[in-house]
Design a protein around this motif. Structure first.
Motif, PDB file in Angstrom:
ATOM      1  N   VAL A 179       0.158  -5.529 -19.028  1.00 61.38           N
ATOM      2  CA  VAL A 179      -1.105  -6.067 -18.543  1.00 61.38           C
ATOM      3  C   VAL A 179      -0.872  -7.210 -17.560  1.00 61.38           C
ATOM      4  O   VAL A 179      -1.560  -7.314 -16.531  1.00 61.38           O
ATOM      5  CB  VAL A 179      -1.982  -6.539 -19.721  1.00 61.38           C
ATOM      6  CG1 VAL A 179      -3.247  -7.220 -19.204  1.00 61.38           C
ATOM      7  CG2 VAL A 179      -2.357  -5.359 -20.606  1.00 61.38           C
ATOM      8  N   ASP A 180       0.107  -8.060 -17.837  1.00 60.77           N
ATOM      9  CA  ASP A 180       0.390  -9.175 -16.929  1.00 60.77           C
ATOM     10  C   ASP A 180       0.819  -8.671 -15.556  1.00 60.77           C
ATOM     11  O   ASP A 180       0.450  -9.247 -14.530  1.00 60.77           O
ATOM     12  CB  ASP A 180       1.480 -10.071 -17.526  1.00 60.77           C
ATOM     13  CG  ASP A 180       0.990 -10.859 -18.737  1.00 60.77           C
ATOM     14  OD1 ASP A 180      -0.245 -10.990 -18.875  1.00 60.77           O
ATOM     15  OD2 ASP A 180       1.827 -11.323 -19.528  1.00 60.77           O
ATOM     16  N   GLU A 181       1.622  -7.611 -15.538  1.00 62.47           N
ATOM     17  CA  GLU A 181       2.036  -7.040 -14.253  1.00 62.47           C
ATOM     18  C   GLU A 181       0.835  -6.458 -13.513  1.00 62.47           C
ATOM     19  O   GLU A 181       0.700  -6.634 -12.297  1.00 62.47           O
ATOM     20  CB  GLU A 181       3.075  -5.944 -14.469  1.00 62.47           C
ATOM     21  CG  GLU A 181       3.532  -5.289 -13.168  1.00 62.47           C
ATOM     22  CD  GLU A 181       4.453  -4.106 -13.377  1.00 62.47           C
ATOM     23  OE1 GLU A 181       4.851  -3.473 -12.376  1.00 62.47           O
ATOM     24  OE2 GLU A 181       4.764  -3.791 -14.548  1.00 62.47           O
ATOM     25  N   LEU A 182      -0.054  -5.793 -14.243  1.00 63.35           N
ATOM     26  CA  LEU A 182      -1.259  -5.240 -13.627  1.00 63.35           C
ATOM     27  C   LEU A 182      -2.101  -6.354 -13.017  1.00 63.35           C
ATOM     28  O   LEU A 182      -2.561  -6.248 -11.868  1.00 63.35           O
ATOM     29  CB  LEU A 182      -2.068  -4.468 -14.669  1.00 63.35           C
ATOM     30  CG  LEU A 182      -3.408  -3.897 -14.210  1.00 63.35           C
ATOM     31  CD1 LEU A 182      -3.206  -2.860 -13.120  1.00 63.35           C
ATOM     32  CD2 LEU A 182      -4.170  -3.290 -15.395  1.00 63.35           C
ATOM     33  N   ARG A 183      -2.300  -7.429 -13.769  1.00 64.76           N
ATOM     34  CA  ARG A 183      -3.086  -8.560 -13.245  1.00 64.76           C
ATOM     35  C   ARG A 183      -2.443  -9.131 -11.981  1.00 64.76           C
ATOM     36  O   ARG A 183      -3.137  -9.448 -11.008  1.00 64.76           O
ATOM     37  CB  ARG A 183      -3.183  -9.654 -14.309  1.00 64.76           C
ATOM     38  CG  ARG A 183      -4.082  -9.332 -15.492  1.00 64.76           C
ATOM     39  CD  ARG A 183      -4.419 -10.619 -16.229  1.00 64.76           C
ATOM     40  NE  ARG A 183      -5.140 -10.358 -17.469  1.00 64.76           N
ATOM     41  CZ  ARG A 183      -4.580 -10.419 -18.670  1.00 64.76           C
ATOM     42  NH1 ARG A 183      -3.294 -10.717 -18.784  1.00 64.76           N
ATOM     43  NH2 ARG A 183      -5.285 -10.188 -19.755  1.00 64.76           N
ATOM     44  N   LEU A 184      -1.127  -9.277 -12.011  1.00 58.95           N
ATOM     45  CA  LEU A 184      -0.427  -9.881 -10.883  1.00 58.95           C
ATOM     46  C   LEU A 184      -0.531  -8.997  -9.640  1.00 58.95           C
ATOM     47  O   LEU A 184      -0.745  -9.491  -8.526  1.00 58.95           O
ATOM     48  CB  LEU A 184       1.040 -10.120 -11.247  1.00 58.95           C
ATOM     49  CG  LEU A 184       1.877 -10.891 -10.227  1.00 58.95           C
ATOM     50  CD1 LEU A 184       1.275 -12.265  -9.972  1.00 58.95           C
ATOM     51  CD2 LEU A 184       3.317 -11.024 -10.714  1.00 58.95           C
ATOM     52  N   ARG A 185      -0.382  -7.694  -9.805  1.00 60.07           N
ATOM     53  CA  ARG A 185      -0.465  -6.798  -8.644  1.00 60.07           C
ATOM     54  C   ARG A 185      -1.873  -6.789  -8.057  1.00 60.07           C
ATOM     55  O   ARG A 185      -2.048  -6.780  -6.834  1.00 60.07           O
ATOM     56  CB  ARG A 185      -0.040  -5.393  -9.037  1.00 60.07           C
ATOM     57  CG  ARG A 185       1.427  -5.302  -9.426  1.00 60.07           C
ATOM     58  CD  ARG A 185       1.938  -3.900  -9.270  1.00 60.07           C
ATOM     59  NE  ARG A 185       3.298  -3.775  -9.757  1.00 60.07           N
ATOM     60  CZ  ARG A 185       4.101  -2.766  -9.458  1.00 60.07           C
ATOM     61  NH1 ARG A 185       3.664  -1.808  -8.654  1.00 60.07           N
ATOM     62  NH2 ARG A 185       5.315  -2.691  -9.946  1.00 60.07           N
TER      63      ARG A 185
END
Length: 672
Positions: A531-537
């Motif tokens: 989820v953190d990677e999704l938010r960052l992208r």
């Protein structure tokens, strides 16, 4: 290469064979070995296990051909034997054929006939070896499936057991109950798929047996149907159950539940409007019928739907599976298991279907399961109220999340708008919930819904799955949109080509990633994801869009920075510049005229321009004209001439607007 052992006590046969087959020997098609009696042949066979074919004389000293023939299966089960004997020895030839010889030739040998016989026999040996290799591979695969499936059960147990305890311990936390509920339901769904694989392995090995018990069959099936009612309500479908049975029966509850569950779940999955009907009746055998008004199955696919791991797919023009009924085709296990469990219980299953391609415009599928169940008296039943093992909550979660699919919008309208397009409702709700704190969220469950929302709302970013059903297209021809096709539409339509697109999918192969990027996707994230990677992208893509808006604002707000359509990379802005430039001296060329010229509604133009530049259309036109005024003033035109050239009817009004925007009058600008 075929290896041949010739067993014959006549020494003249060896040079004749070597001469006749010299070309095939030279080409390594055949390799010959020779033995002159049965004992020598046995020794060679033990030394050369790769021998494929035996040319065996019947009449030999010490050990005749029939005696040697009896010993061969223990030495080499793939070896085939061609008997050789005199024509008058038909009694022995018949005895050899009855004992397993593949063919025979008679002496004197006709070598053309022998050539054909050897080739035919060699071909049969190759087929037997290939069949054995395939069987070995199949057994290895089955054993691997069985072992790995058992291995899955341990970690799943270690997931489910603690989750159940946490659900009981933290009953007061609604958020924790919701999150743990997602974990539990999906772990149980995974466990169900694993159990199906185990049952298939047991069926194949013959270890799955029928366990009968007496009970109220009509009530048992009714409980299964009722478990699916929440799913039907969420899809606005009518689910009906007709029970014509009044007697009690002996049946295998576990296997019947799996059959009914798979058929009803399939019917609901592939039906977008209308109804699903379940009927239990008695004719020659007990009949369970599941009928739907769904998309149907094309006739050429019907013979294969009960094959293991078969998934019905109709390729589109690019060879890709379409995104309607088979975009989420499942595993290909369910119907195969239905068929094999039904056969194990002594019954049979049949299907009839009319697909959406039919000329009548009607579609639907009917599965009929016939089972030879025995009636019993009620008092002989040990537990008449047999209950299915499937929890109701698990069925509900297959279609919709706990908190529905309502649009989540923040009161802070300045937040970017993100459209989540995902057909798995629980995952859709999870993503929306995780992003809701930072963005305004719209949700859609098909590519068609996503396209309609994108056109209407012009979000800043679309996060889309690739494989999605397109079941919400009543009256329209052709399949619905998958993630690739949705991306292509978004990126080729002038009204939406500025929207950032992130494809979020389980199709993580390089070819799938390349296809998504070729369609214009800005990013590609595989499932499972962090989820953190999704938010960052998402943050990075939206930050890039914001930087582009700031660039356009800076370009329009600085008087000394040159501006022209040729210097702009963005095709949409370049087109707007060109249209305004074309009507630069026309004071009547305003918002409505620009919208008409660009082929958009006034509202769509406003929303798109705000997304790209953070300006409304009126300000955009005014600022472009004022920027052109700076260039004209620098070229030597006076204030009045410049005012008329950029569409202002009053030089004084032009001077006022110029001073408000640039902080100085046109005269001061020229002097400075």
């Amino acid at each position: 290469m075929t290896t041949i052992l010739v067993v014959d006590d006549e020494p003249d046969l060896e040079p004749l064979l070597l001469n006749w087959f010299r070309r095939k020997i030279r080409d390594s098609t055949y390799v010959f070995h020779f033995a002159h009696d049965g004992y020598e042949a046995l020794a060679l066979l033990q030394q050369e296990p790769t021998i494929d074919l035996l040319l065996l004389d019947i009449n030999m000293p010490d050990m005749d051909g029939l005696t040697l023939l009896a010993k061969l299966p223990a030495l080499n089960p793939f070896l085939l034997v061609v008997m050789v004997s005199a024509y008058g020895d038909m009694t022995n030839i018949r005895a050899a054929m009855n004992r397993g010889a593949f063919d025979f030739v008679c002496k004197p040998i006709v070598f053309t006939d022998l050539d054909i016989t050897i080739e035919k026999t060699a071909r049969q040996v190759r087929q037997r070896r290939e069949a054995h290799q395939l069987k070995v591979i199949d057994e290895l695969k089955t054993r691997f499936f069985d072992n790995i499936t058992h291995e899955f059960r341990t970690p799943l147990t270690l997931i489910l057991a603690p989750v159940e305890q946490l659900l009981k311990r933290f009953r007061d936390s609604a958020e924790l109950q919701h999150s743990l509920g997602i974990v539990e339901r999906n772990a149980r769904q995974l466990l169900r798929l694993i159990n199906q694989l185990l049952d298939l392995a047991k069926l194949e090995s013959g270890h799955l047996t029928v366990s009968l018990q007496a009970g109220d069959l009509g009530d048992f099936v009714g409980q299964i149907v009722r478990a699916f009612e929440p799913m039907a309500r969420e899809k606005n479908l009518t689910l009906t159950y007709e029970n014509e049975l009044t007697d009690f029966y002996t049946f295998d509850a576990d296997k019947l539940e799996q059959v009914a569950h798979n058929l009803i779940a399939n019917a609901l999955k592939f039906t977008s409007a209308g109804q699903v009907m379940v009927r239990l009746s008695q004719e020659a055998m007990v009949q369970l019928t599941v009928t739907d008004t769904g998309i149907g199955i094309v006739p050429e696919k019907l013979p294969y739907i009960f094959n293991r791991f078969y998934q019905v797919q109709e390729p589109d023009v690019k060879g890709r599976a379409p995104s309607h009924q088979f975009a989420s085709p499942g595993t290909g296990i369910g119907l195969a298991l239905v068929n094999e469990l039904t056969e194990l219980m002594g019954g049979r299953v049949s299907v009839s279907s009319v697909s959406t391609r039919a000329e009548t415009g009607l579609s639907g599928t009917t599965f009929t399961v016939e089972l030879p169940l025995s009636k019993v008296h009620e008092e002989t039943g040990n537990d008449p109220l047999i209950r299915p093992l499937l929890p109701v909550a698990e069925v509900v979660a297959l279609i919709r999340p706990l908190h529905g699919t309502a649009e989540r919008e923040s009161t802070t309208t300045e937040k970017p708008l993100v459209l989540v397009v995902e057909d798995n409702a629980e995952l859709n709700a999870f993503i929306a919930g995780e992003l809701a704190d930072s963005y305004r969220i719209l949700t859609a469950f098909t590519g068609d819904e996503g396209w309609a929302l994108a056109q209407a709302e012009l979000p800043d970013l679309v996060l889309s799955d690739i494989m999605m059903p397109g079941l919400d297209r009543p009256g329209l021809d052709g399949p619905g949109l998958d993630g690739y096709q949705l991306t292509r539409r978004l990126k080729t339509d002038p009204a939406t080509d500025h929207i950032a697109v992130v494809l979020l999918t389980a199709k993580v192969a390089q070819s799938s990633r390349m296809e998504g990027l070729e369609e214009g996707a800005d990013d590609y994230i595989g499932k499972p994801f962090h989820v953190d990677e999704l938010r960052l992208r998402i943050h990075n893509l939206l930050a890039r869009q914001q930087a582009l808006r700031a660039h356009f604002q800076q370009q329009l707000s600085h008087p000394n920075e040159p501006i022209s359509p040729e210097t702009v990379a963005d095709s949409f802005i370049r087109n707007l510049y060109t249209l305004i430039e074309k009507h630069l001296d026309d004071s009547q060329f305003r918002v409505d005229e620009l919208a008409q010229a660009v082929g958009m509604s006034r509202r769509t133009l406003h929303r798109k321009l705000a997304s790209v530049t953070s300006l409304n259309v009126t300000d955009f036109i005014r600022q472009y004209r004022l920027k052109r005024a700076c260039e004209l003033l620098r070229q030597g035109y006076n204030v009045s001439e410049t005012a008329y050239m950029i569409g202002y009817e009053s030089p004084s009004h032009f001077s006022t607007v110029f001073r408000e925007f640039f902080g100085k009058t046109p005269t001061v600008y020229v002097e400075g």
